[in-house]
Design a protein around this motif. Structure first.
Motif, PDB file in Angstrom:
ATOM      1  N   GLN A 255       2.316  40.376  42.947  1.00 43.42           N
ATOM      2  CA  GLN A 255       3.348  41.017  43.527  1.00 43.42           C
ATOM      3  C   GLN A 255       2.992  42.624  42.924  1.00 43.42           C
TER       4      GLN A 255
ATOM      5  N   LYS B  27       3.483  32.078  41.700  1.00 44.47           N
ATOM      6  CA  LYS B  27       4.078  32.428  43.020  1.00 44.47           C
ATOM      7  C   LYS B  27       5.782  31.733  43.163  1.00 44.47           C
TER       8      LYS B  27
ATOM      9  N   ALA C 132       9.053  33.890  43.731  1.00 45.27           N
ATOM     10  CA  ALA C 132       9.685  33.626  45.061  1.00 45.27           C
ATOM     11  C   ALA C 132      11.249  33.958  44.697  1.00 45.27           C
TER      12      ALA C 132
END
Length: 179
Positions: A31, A175, A179
């Protein structure tokens, strides 16, 4: 997003700090705009916790600083060293002091909990303890992973997991944290 990561060990050569740092760097790859802060537990040394010490000292600045670091983050990555099946004394002591500031030590933060060791157990005993207890201290465990045989699965010189399956599991765990 600000990620706070650390190895729950006071060892200057902590393999758990290496793993936590690696996971935090993966988060930055997953990210954009991820700010990473890596803590060293040695920066938060405290006397052995007891009620007598608490009465004499109050809440030490190092405990407040650690608690505040957790609170200033958006997510937390901890990799636990296993000492006789449980937390290292350094982490447990710091945690005990922080819990006296507020029982909600993890302050409702999403967490990725890791553990590693040189042997085949991968510090899975302490990881089970940490994963089971974190919700009682207001931690949102999004994922956890034990990495066995650290030196067989992690390239210390290039600071990366070399085991493709473990790397994929860690990437998936990161991940979930993001989230």
């Amino acid at each position: 997003m600000k990620i706070l990561a650390f190895g729950a060990s006071s060892s200057s050569k902590s393999i758990n700090k290496q793993l936590a740092t690696y996971a935090a760097n993966l988060a930055a790859e997953v990210q954009a705009n991820v700010d990473i802060e890596i803590l060293d537990l040695n920066d938060f040394e405290l006397p052995l916790f007891s009620q007598d010490k608490e009465i004499a000292l109050g809440q030490p600045e190092a405990a407040k600083a650690f608690f505040n670091k957790l609170g200033e983050s958006d997510a937390i990555i901890i990799s636990f060293a296993e000492h006789n099946g449980n937390y290292s004394a350094a982490y447990k002591n710091l945690f005990d002091w922080a819990s006296r500031i507020d029982k909600k030590v993890y302050q409702n933060k999403p967490m990725l909990l890791l553990a590693t060791a040189p042997g085949p157990g991968g510090a899975s005993s302490v990881l089970a303890v940490a994963t089971g207890s974190a919700p009682y201290f207001d931690g949102q465990v999004k994922a956890s992973l034990s990495v066995p045989n650290f030196f067989d699965n992690f390239d210390v010189e290039n600071t990366k997991l070399t085991n493709d399956e473990l790397h994929q599991q860690l990437l998936n765990a990161v991940k979930l944290l993001m989230a």
